[in-house]
Design a protein around this motif. Sequence first.
Motif, short mmCIF file in Angstrom:
data_model
loop_
_atom_site.label_atom_id
_atom_site.label_comp_id
_atom_site.label_asym_id
_atom_site.label_seq_id
_atom_site.Cartn_x
_atom_site.Cartn_y
_atom_site.Cartn_z
N PRO A 1 -13.61 3.39 10.52
CA PRO A 1 -12.66 2.84 9.55
C PRO A 1 -13.18 1.58 8.88
CG PRO A 1 -11.56 3.43 11.61
CD PRO A 1 -13.03 3.53 11.85
N SER A 2 -12.80 1.41 7.62
CA SER A 2 -13.14 0.20 6.87
C SER A 2 -11.86 -0.35 6.26
CB SER A 2 -14.16 0.52 5.77
OG SER A 2 -13.64 1.48 4.87
N PRO A 3 -11.83 -1.65 5.88
CA PRO A 3 -10.59 -2.24 5.37
C PRO A 3 -10.11 -1.56 4.10
CG PRO A 3 -12.18 -3.93 5.96
CD PRO A 3 -12.91 -2.63 6.03
N LEU A 4 -8.81 -1.63 3.88
CA LEU A 4 -8.22 -1.15 2.64
C LEU A 4 -8.66 -2.05 1.49
CD1 LEU A 4 -4.58 -0.67 4.00
CD2 LEU A 4 -6.24 1.14 3.60
N THR A 5 -8.71 -1.48 0.30
CA THR A 5 -8.99 -2.30 -0.87
C THR A 5 -7.69 -2.88 -1.41
OG1 THR A 5 -8.77 -0.46 -2.42
CG2 THR A 5 -10.94 -0.80 -1.43
N HIS A 6 -7.80 -3.81 -2.36
CA HIS A 6 -6.61 -4.49 -2.86
C HIS A 6 -5.65 -3.55 -3.56
CE1 HIS A 6 -8.91 -4.21 -6.60
NE2 HIS A 6 -7.78 -4.46 -7.24
N ASP A 7 -6.17 -2.44 -4.11
CA ASP A 7 -5.31 -1.56 -4.88
C ASP A 7 -4.96 -0.26 -4.15
OD1 ASP A 7 -7.86 -0.58 -4.97
OD2 ASP A 7 -7.91 -0.26 -7.14
N ASP A 8 -5.31 -0.16 -2.87
CA ASP A 8 -4.85 0.97 -2.09
C ASP A 8 -3.33 0.88 -1.92
OD1 ASP A 8 -7.17 2.44 -1.62
OD2 ASP A 8 -7.77 1.14 0.04
N PRO A 9 -2.63 1.99 -1.90
CA PRO A 9 -1.16 1.94 -1.83
C PRO A 9 -0.67 1.42 -0.48
CG PRO A 9 -1.94 4.19 -1.64
CD PRO A 9 -3.13 3.37 -2.01
N GLN A 10 0.52 0.81 -0.50
CA GLN A 10 1.15 0.35 0.73
C GLN A 10 1.69 1.53 1.53
OE1 GLN A 10 1.44 -2.63 2.02
NE2 GLN A 10 0.89 -4.06 0.39
N GLU A 11 2.24 2.51 0.84
CA GLU A 11 2.80 3.69 1.49
C GLU A 11 2.45 4.93 0.67
OE1 GLU A 11 6.96 3.34 2.10
OE2 GLU A 11 6.79 1.85 3.69
N ILE A 12 2.26 6.04 1.36
CA ILE A 12 2.05 7.34 0.72
C ILE A 12 3.00 8.30 1.41
CG2 ILE A 12 0.42 9.19 0.23
CD1 ILE A 12 -1.82 7.06 0.50
N GLY A 13 4.00 8.75 0.68
CA GLY A 13 5.05 9.53 1.34
C GLY A 13 5.64 8.69 2.44
N PRO A 14 5.85 9.26 3.63
CA PRO A 14 6.39 8.49 4.75
C PRO A 14 5.32 7.82 5.61
CG PRO A 14 6.33 10.79 5.32
CD PRO A 14 5.79 10.70 3.92
N TYR A 15 4.10 7.67 5.09
CA TYR A 15 2.99 7.15 5.87
C TYR A 15 2.48 5.83 5.30
CZ TYR A 15 3.23 11.95 7.39
OH TYR A 15 3.70 13.14 7.86
N ARG A 16 1.99 4.98 6.20
CA ARG A 16 1.42 3.71 5.77
C ARG A 16 -0.07 3.68 6.09
NH1 ARG A 16 3.92 -2.22 6.09
NH2 ARG A 16 4.87 -1.29 4.26
N PRO A 17 -0.94 3.58 5.08
CA PRO A 17 -2.38 3.47 5.35
C PRO A 17 -2.70 2.23 6.18
CG PRO A 17 -1.98 4.01 3.04
CD PRO A 17 -0.66 3.66 3.64
N VAL A 18 -3.61 2.39 7.12
CA VAL A 18 -4.04 1.29 7.97
C VAL A 18 -5.48 0.90 7.65
CG1 VAL A 18 -4.48 0.59 10.36
CG2 VAL A 18 -2.47 1.97 9.81
N ALA A 19 -6.32 1.89 7.35
CA ALA A 19 -7.73 1.63 7.04
C ALA A 19 -8.26 2.82 6.25
CB ALA A 19 -8.54 1.44 8.32
N ARG A 20 -9.43 2.64 5.65
CA ARG A 20 -10.10 3.74 4.94
C ARG A 20 -11.05 4.46 5.89
NH1 ARG A 20 -11.97 3.48 -1.08
NH2 ARG A 20 -10.00 3.02 -2.14
N LEU A 21 -11.04 5.80 5.81
CA LEU A 21 -12.00 6.60 6.55
C LEU A 21 -13.13 7.09 5.66
CD1 LEU A 21 -9.58 8.73 8.77
CD2 LEU A 21 -10.89 6.71 9.44
N GLY A 22 -12.89 7.14 4.35
CA GLY A 22 -13.92 7.57 3.42
C GLY A 22 -13.33 7.85 2.06
N SER A 23 -14.21 7.97 1.07
CA SER A 23 -13.77 8.27 -0.29
C SER A 23 -14.83 9.11 -0.97
CB SER A 23 -13.54 6.97 -1.08
OG SER A 23 -13.02 7.25 -2.36
N GLY A 24 -14.39 10.12 -1.74
CA GLY A 24 -15.31 11.00 -2.42
C GLY A 24 -14.89 11.26 -3.85
#
Length: 736
Positions: free
Chosen positions: A2-25
């Motif tokens: 996991p890596s830190p969230l960026t400033h513009d990653d969403p606070q919530e997606i549906g009923p879930y809250r992102p904690v960290a990034r696993l990857g991006s493609g």
Amino acid sequence: MPSPLTHDDPQEIGPYRPVARLGSGGMGTVYLARTAGGRTVALKTMHARIASDPACRTRFRLETDAARVVGERYGAGVVDADARAETPWLATEYVLGPPLDDAVALCGPLPERTVRALGAALCGALGQLHASDVVHRDLKPSNVLVTAYGPKVIDFGIARAAGDEHLTRVGAAVGTPAFMSPEQAGGQEHSAAGDVFALAGLLVFAATGHPPFGHGQAADLLYRVQYTDPDLTGVPEGLVPVLVPCLDKNPFRRPTTDWLAARLHDGAGEFADHLPDALLADIARRATEVWQVAPQRLPAPADVPGTAPTAAPARWTRRRLLLTGAGATAALTAAGAGAWAVTREAGGPKPQPAPGPSNSLLPRKQLDSIWQIQVRPDDLFADVMPQGQLHVVDNMVVTVATELTGVVAQTGHRQWSMSLMDSDWEVASDGRRLLGLGPSDDRRAGKAGGDPLLLASVNLLTGELADPTVSLNEFNGELVADQMVCTANGVAYVAAGRGKYVDTTFSAAQTWYLFAYDMDAGKLLWTKPLPARRPGSVRLYFLSGSVVGRHLVALQEADDGTVHAVVRDTRDGTVRWDRPLDGVKAGRVQQPLTADDHRLYVGAGRLRALRLGDGGVAWDTGTTRPGRTYGLPALKDGTLYAVEKGLGLVAFDPVSGRVKWEEKGGQGARADLNAAPVIGTEYAYSKRGSQLWAVGLSSGAPAHSYKTTGDRFIAHENAKAVIAQGGGFLAAFPLR
């Protein structure tokens, strides 16, 4: 990792809250995220720039369908998904194991026994896909996660295809060149035989550490895949004749997954038995570390004006300060399953993620606990704060002291925390959801003497209010004696008043009611008047309350100080019976009730059983064991348990009151009567001084003990833990 969230990653997606990034493609981003109940998931989202493309949305939906087909045995089980959302997302099980390429990097080429077990299990995964006419198209080491129970296949080729800006059509090569089949490399149809080719190449990589057609530019790889022989250097001799037919250039000559599985492994033994020790250790490390990941967000670049949008703050106002005596002492009072703190000013706070142990106010205690965290000390309010301020909700524990804190029961991770010195949060739980009670901000609608009363669900992920929410203008939400009695099956049972606020708990100018509100249906079921209370009374109408079948069972304190057991019909609020409980002091029974379908069990003095049907006494230790004093009882699996003063734990038949066994050894003489015992499957847990003792249910003898600062305890069955609160700490001990 996991890596830190960026400033513009969403606070919530549906009923879930992102904690960290696993990857991006090319197609989207994958987050480590948590559910309201504390479950960790992998949350895959689609980039906004391609979400408007119907073809991309179709691919996303097909990926979700394929993940469901492969199932949680061979893949990351689908938890939830919304392909029609503005930003489509897919939530899956967070798999506790490394990708195969990481496993090989850690351990080097895997032993033959590991490769065989791995290949046979992957044949099962592909066979399940192929039986549903689904092909993976992008089987490669990074898309196979190795767990202690077997490999899991993820990422069904969609993200890679979208990222390469290709569509699945004749003439377009889709996939990863190093592990493509010859027909796929030539832009032809990729069938189940193509997955077999890719699987064989993946097993060559697992056995040797290198892909079967080497490394290099995509064009070179595509040529070698189509026209050159694979490099099998380093492949164990016993595997060569098994893998060579699978790597045939002609898809019609390749064997099926059933043929391959039968020649790889006989299925004997557990999968973990075939893994190297270093790989097992890595799996264990990942399983531990995922619970320790705390949300981190990178700041916005200097040229970006603003950060990601935040969730709306909770819609709570603050209550007036309740003063006792001459008004010099701030008091926090509560009853039953509810808890409330009392101040009132304009505005309302937003629950914040709780600080970690490094921000603690007290030195860390050396406890024998699974985990411990600090919560704000509540000693200031010990005389008036009721016991039982621990709520088990889903996979969470919500604790009420001078803070309201949501904690993941299995790990001790604090999801959120909010000071009750600044805000009124009265909450109740039925084990599945958490409901909150307080004054609404909709001042214009108030017609009962103040702001309307607000009822709302509480988001276990954030501590904020969530739908359903209802504002009731027929009750004054500012009155400090408004009380959440309990909740069950989506219905809130609330004591609320009408009339102006005064600087005491009750006033002769107020009228009080008990009502039931169905949160899911959005409907007030019934309202019943409550008898007047003496002005200046400190305790609320209900000391404790619970729903048992069609009975609303409660303990109430009358104006003369006596405690009554009162049972109402949940359908219309009618009082079925009202029985005074002689010898019971109100301050000792402000904990969750103990009842089954037939009887209410009352301790804190004599131990007695009252029939729910008519309030009659089923049995009473005042008759069967005269002169003996008991603490609060606990009921489990057809046995009633209570601490007897000077003796320790005693087990009773709840029907007859007959004693089944008494604690042996004499150590129970120090048992605390103020803390109800917690019952597991092998042990009953009882507090003695600064220790929590485990008493064997089969032997009746103390077995072992744990150091604890707790003075209130509750069982969390899902987490297999005894949760303890007290002395400024929240801790978990094994529940067995």
